[in-house]
Write an enzyme that holds these catalytic residues in place. Structure first.
Site, PDB file in Angstrom:
ATOM      1  N   SER A   1      -9.101   0.560   5.547  1.00 31.45           N
ATOM      2  CA  SER A   1      -8.701   1.762   5.238  1.00 31.45           C
ATOM      3  C   SER A   1      -9.882   2.735   5.101  1.00 31.45           C
ATOM      4  O   SER A   1     -10.907   2.272   5.045  1.00 31.45           O
ATOM      5  CB  SER A   1      -8.201   1.565   3.693  1.00 31.45           C
ATOM      6  OG  SER A   1      -8.309   2.618   2.873  1.00 31.45           O
TER       7      SER A   1
ATOM      8  N   TYR B   1     -11.089  -2.624  -4.274  1.00 27.92           N
ATOM      9  CA  TYR B   1     -10.034  -2.577  -3.058  1.00 27.92           C
ATOM     10  C   TYR B   1     -10.956  -1.823  -2.033  1.00 27.92           C
ATOM     11  O   TYR B   1     -11.031  -2.361  -0.942  1.00 27.92           O
ATOM     12  CB  TYR B   1      -8.739  -1.817  -3.455  1.00 27.92           C
ATOM     13  CG  TYR B   1      -8.034  -1.347  -2.195  1.00 27.92           C
ATOM     14  CD1 TYR B   1      -7.107  -2.229  -1.670  1.00 27.92           C
ATOM     15  CD2 TYR B   1      -8.069   0.051  -1.650  1.00 27.92           C
ATOM     16  CE1 TYR B   1      -6.311  -1.901  -0.658  1.00 27.92           C
ATOM     17  CE2 TYR B   1      -7.304   0.258  -0.585  1.00 27.92           C
ATOM     18  CZ  TYR B   1      -6.778  -0.727   0.248  1.00 27.92           C
ATOM     19  OH  TYR B   1      -5.659  -0.106   0.977  1.00 27.92           O
TER      20      TYR B   1
ATOM     21  N   LYS C   1     -11.979  -3.495   1.745  1.00 28.25           N
ATOM     22  CA  LYS C   1     -11.672  -2.713   2.943  1.00 28.25           C
ATOM     23  C   LYS C   1     -13.040  -2.617   3.631  1.00 28.25           C
ATOM     24  O   LYS C   1     -12.911  -2.411   4.926  1.00 28.25           O
ATOM     25  CB  LYS C   1     -10.907  -1.541   2.630  1.00 28.25           C
ATOM     26  CG  LYS C   1      -9.654  -1.709   2.090  1.00 28.25           C
ATOM     27  CD  LYS C   1      -8.739  -2.436   3.080  1.00 28.25           C
ATOM     28  CE  LYS C   1      -7.537  -2.828   2.761  1.00 28.25           C
ATOM     29  NZ  LYS C   1      -6.545  -3.613   3.673  1.00 28.25           N
TER      30      LYS C   1
HETATM   31  P1  NAP Z   1       3.494  -2.004   2.499  1.00 31.63           P
HETATM   32  O1  NAP Z   1       4.499  -0.934   2.961  1.00 31.63           O
HETATM   33  O2  NAP Z   1       3.651  -2.288   0.844  1.00 31.63           O
HETATM   34  O3  NAP Z   1       3.843  -3.434   3.241  1.00 31.63           O
HETATM   35  C1  NAP Z   1       3.086  -4.321   2.831  1.00 31.63           C
HETATM   36  C2  NAP Z   1       3.577  -5.668   3.649  1.00 31.63           C
HETATM   37  O4  NAP Z   1       2.783  -6.969   3.262  1.00 31.63           O
HETATM   38  C3  NAP Z   1       4.914  -6.013   3.257  1.00 31.63           C
HETATM   39  O5  NAP Z   1       5.420  -6.506   4.538  1.00 31.63           O
HETATM   40  C4  NAP Z   1       4.656  -7.055   2.176  1.00 31.63           C
HETATM   41  O6  NAP Z   1       5.882  -7.940   2.185  1.00 31.63           O
HETATM   42  C5  NAP Z   1       3.496  -7.870   2.818  1.00 31.63           C
HETATM   43  N1  NAP Z   1       2.777  -8.453   2.025  1.00 31.63           N
HETATM   44  C6  NAP Z   1       2.193  -8.061   0.741  1.00 31.63           C
HETATM   45  N2  NAP Z   1       1.333  -9.140  -0.011  1.00 31.63           N
HETATM   46  C7  NAP Z   1       1.404 -10.179   0.870  1.00 31.63           C
HETATM   47  C8  NAP Z   1       0.750 -11.480   0.937  1.00 31.63           C
HETATM   48  N3  NAP Z   1      -0.034 -12.032  -0.120  1.00 31.63           N
HETATM   49  N4  NAP Z   1       0.758 -11.979   1.914  1.00 31.63           N
HETATM   50  C9  NAP Z   1       1.567 -11.712   3.070  1.00 31.63           C
HETATM   51  N5  NAP Z   1       2.431 -10.541   3.113  1.00 31.63           N
HETATM   52  C10 NAP Z   1       1.991  -9.879   2.089  1.00 31.63           C
HETATM   53  O7  NAP Z   1       2.113  -1.836   2.558  1.00 31.63           O
HETATM   54  P2  NAP Z   1       1.304  -0.914   3.689  1.00 31.63           P
HETATM   55  O8  NAP Z   1       0.967   0.537   3.196  1.00 31.63           O
HETATM   56  O9  NAP Z   1       2.090  -0.817   5.073  1.00 31.63           O
HETATM   57  O10 NAP Z   1      -0.132  -1.528   3.749  1.00 31.63           O
HETATM   58  C11 NAP Z   1      -0.543  -2.485   4.699  1.00 31.63           C
HETATM   59  C12 NAP Z   1      -1.967  -2.289   5.058  1.00 31.63           C
HETATM   60  O11 NAP Z   1      -2.463  -1.001   5.126  1.00 31.63           O
HETATM   61  C13 NAP Z   1      -2.777  -2.763   3.812  1.00 31.63           C
HETATM   62  O12 NAP Z   1      -3.950  -3.776   4.363  1.00 31.63           O
HETATM   63  C14 NAP Z   1      -3.201  -1.646   3.044  1.00 31.63           C
HETATM   64  O13 NAP Z   1      -4.487  -1.898   2.393  1.00 31.63           O
HETATM   65  C15 NAP Z   1      -3.542  -0.490   4.443  1.00 31.63           C
HETATM   66  N6  NAP Z   1      -3.704   0.783   3.888  1.00 31.63           N
HETATM   67  C16 NAP Z   1      -2.495   1.407   3.538  1.00 31.63           C
HETATM   68  C17 NAP Z   1      -2.564   2.799   3.249  1.00 31.63           C
HETATM   69  C18 NAP Z   1      -1.449   3.591   2.688  1.00 31.63           C
HETATM   70  O14 NAP Z   1      -2.022   4.925   2.344  1.00 31.63           O
HETATM   71  N7  NAP Z   1      -0.150   2.938   2.706  1.00 31.63           N
HETATM   72  C19 NAP Z   1      -3.774   3.607   3.416  1.00 31.63           C
HETATM   73  C20 NAP Z   1      -4.937   2.783   4.000  1.00 31.63           C
HETATM   74  C21 NAP Z   1      -4.539   1.181   4.238  1.00 31.63           C
HETATM   75  P3  NAP Z   1       6.187  -9.039   0.986  1.00 31.63           P
HETATM   76  O15 NAP Z   1       6.331  -8.025  -0.316  1.00 31.63           O
HETATM   77  O16 NAP Z   1       7.452  -9.512   1.303  1.00 31.63           O
HETATM   78  O17 NAP Z   1       5.233 -10.280   1.159  1.00 31.63           O
END
Ligand code: NAP
Length: 259
Positions: free
Chosen positions: A148, A161, A165
């Site tokens: 991130s 967090y 990251k």
């Molecule tokens: P999201 O839409 O909430 O999706 C998260 C996914 O991870 C879901 O499939 C969830 O499914 C799964 N998950 C959550 N906890 C888990 C666990 N303990 N074991 C296995 N699977 C798990 O989130 P996202 O925004 O796409 O985030 C993905 C990545 O991007 C993360 O690393 C996050 O830190 C990073 N990121 C996101 C943003 C943002 O603005 N969205 C910005 C920077 C970085 P289940 O609930 O079914 O497990």
């Protein structure tokens, strides 16, 4: 064809929604075999079915393996079942992460701090350690960790967090150095604010969203699909000289002075 992933097998953790799902779909579109995974078995099954229906003619196949990345034995099962189905793992995407705490670093409970470090750092380390030996043997492999832009910046509210990251960025630098001689490439993606459930509290807050959009040269937040193409590049032959890097995909937020 550029960005061809036919014949490759990819595990993507947390791939039932958001960024992970977009990456799994993009890999399938390029012909890869894809392992869809998250904690919820029914959702894993539905997304796997979707991918197989939509990308049947691209050459690969999707399978679903439920896995909570917090538990080593579930990661071991993820790896062994993938090998059973496809023989090998060419591409590993450590995408799933957690952030159970929002507030001052002085008040974060030990349990939340430990959970963030364990799930966001140690689980990625474990999973990499499980797949790298076979990649070494084949002298070919790709590791991608979804970090991130929070790992590049200080934070007053999600500090733990952001520490995790930043550690993910260091993880890929270490792996790149240790295993580059075996033709294993390790890179991280640092998304800015992306419209997913994970970040919903941020982009649904009108003040936070307006501030984010004003800081971004592109004046908007991102969509999961805007992250996936970079993962395809990193995974494919076209990305074969890229290693140890963290690339931000953030609408320009981190290069802007906000003016
Ligand atoms: P999201 O839409 O909430 O999706 C998260 C996914 O991870 C879901 O499939 C969830 O499914 C799964 N998950 C959550 N906890 C888990 C666990 N303990 N074991 C296995 N699977 C798990 O989130 P996202 O925004 O796409 O985030 C993905 C990545 O991007 C993360 O690393 C996050 O830190 C990073 N990121 C996101 C943003 C943002 O603005 N969205 C910005 C920077 C970085 P289940 O609930 O079914 O497990």
């Amino acid at each position: 064809m550029m960005f061809d992933l036919r014949g490759k097998t990819a595990i993507v953790t947390g791939s039932t929604k958001g960024i992970g799902k977009a990456i799994a779909e993009a890999f399938a579109k390029q012909g890869a075999n894809v392992v869809v995974s998250s904690r919820k078995a029914d959702v894993v099954e539905a997304v796997t079915k979707d991918i197989n229906e939509n990308h049947a003619d691209h050459g690969g196949k999707a399978i679903g393996i439920p896995c909570n990345i917090a538990y080593k034995e579930e990661l071991e099962k993820l790896v062994s079942e993938t090998r059973k189905a496809f023989g090998q793992i060419d591409i590993l995407v450590g995408n799933a992460a957690v952030n159970p705490y929002y507030g001052s670093s002085l008040d974060i409970p030990d349990s939340a701090f430990d959970k963030i470090m364990n799930v966001n750092i140690k689980s990625n380390h474990w999973l990499c350690s499980m797949v790298i030996p076979e990649m070494k043997e084949r002298r070919d492999g790709v590791i991608i960790i979804v970090s991130s832009i929070g790992g590049h910046r200080g934070s007053t509210v999600i500090g733990g967090y952001c520490i995790s990251k930043a550690a993910d960025m260091q993880l890929v630098r270490n792996l790149a150095c240790e295993f580059g001689g075996h033709n294993i490439r390790a890179n991280a993606i640092a998304p800015g604010l992306i419209k997913t459930d994970f970040a919903r509290a941020l982009w649904e807050d009108p003040k936070f969203r307006a501030k984010s959009e004003a800081q971004a040269p592109l004046n908007r937040i991102g969509e999961p699909e805007e992250i996936a193409g970079l993962a395809v590049y990193m995974a494919s032959k076209e990305g074969s000289f890229l290693t140890g890097q963290t690339i931000s995909v953030d609408g320009g937020v981190t290069i802007s002075g906000g003016g």
